[in-house]
Design a protein around this motif. Sequence first.
Motif, short mmCIF file in Angstrom:
data_model
loop_
_atom_site.label_atom_id
_atom_site.label_comp_id
_atom_site.label_asym_id
_atom_site.label_seq_id
_atom_site.Cartn_x
_atom_site.Cartn_y
_atom_site.Cartn_z
N VAL A 169 0.84 -1.20 0.00
CA VAL A 169 0.00 0.00 0.00
C VAL A 169 0.87 1.25 0.00
O VAL A 169 0.64 2.20 -0.76
CB VAL A 169 -0.97 0.00 1.20
N GLN A 170 1.92 1.27 0.82
CA GLN A 170 2.84 2.41 0.86
C GLN A 170 3.52 2.61 -0.49
O GLN A 170 3.67 3.74 -0.96
CB GLN A 170 3.88 2.22 1.96
N TYR A 171 3.94 1.53 -1.12
CA TYR A 171 4.59 1.61 -2.42
C TYR A 171 3.64 2.18 -3.47
O TYR A 171 4.01 3.04 -4.26
CB TYR A 171 5.09 0.24 -2.86
N VAL A 172 2.40 1.71 -3.48
CA VAL A 172 1.42 2.18 -4.45
C VAL A 172 1.13 3.67 -4.23
O VAL A 172 1.04 4.43 -5.19
CB VAL A 172 0.13 1.33 -4.37
N GLN A 173 1.01 4.10 -2.98
CA GLN A 173 0.78 5.51 -2.69
C GLN A 173 1.95 6.36 -3.16
O GLN A 173 1.76 7.42 -3.76
CB GLN A 173 0.56 5.73 -1.19
N LYS A 174 3.17 5.89 -2.91
CA LYS A 174 4.35 6.64 -3.34
C LYS A 174 4.42 6.70 -4.86
O LYS A 174 4.72 7.74 -5.43
CB LYS A 174 5.62 5.99 -2.78
N ALA A 175 4.14 5.61 -5.52
CA ALA A 175 4.16 5.58 -6.98
C ALA A 175 3.11 6.53 -7.54
O ALA A 175 3.36 7.23 -8.54
CB ALA A 175 3.91 4.16 -7.49
#
Length: 113
Positions: A28-34
């Motif tokens: 989830v953190q990776y998707v938000q950052k992307a």
Amino acid sequence: MNADQIVSIIVAILSGLAACIPLAVKLVQYVQKAAQEKNWAALLGLVVDLMEEAEGKFADGATRKEWVMAMVQTSAEYINYEIDTEALSALIDSLVDMTNVINAPPEEVQEGE
């Protein structure tokens, strides 16, 4: 199925969940950052457009910057996009510095140089 087998199954499921939950959080953190990085170009374009508009609306630089920051923050809140106001301020200052260099009058070339 006896009680021992049920307990073993429950323990196995809980162990699996314990391993999966941190992975899901990271995903989830990776998707938000992307998503934020993907929107960076659009944000930069918005800032430049607003700076152009502010140039025609306001006489002094401080008012222009204040207006641009307010407009960007309002837009970001509308689309639920988190903005770092210090980074935004630094970005605006950098863009102003860049335009001052680009739009600077050419220096006279002295003879002998």
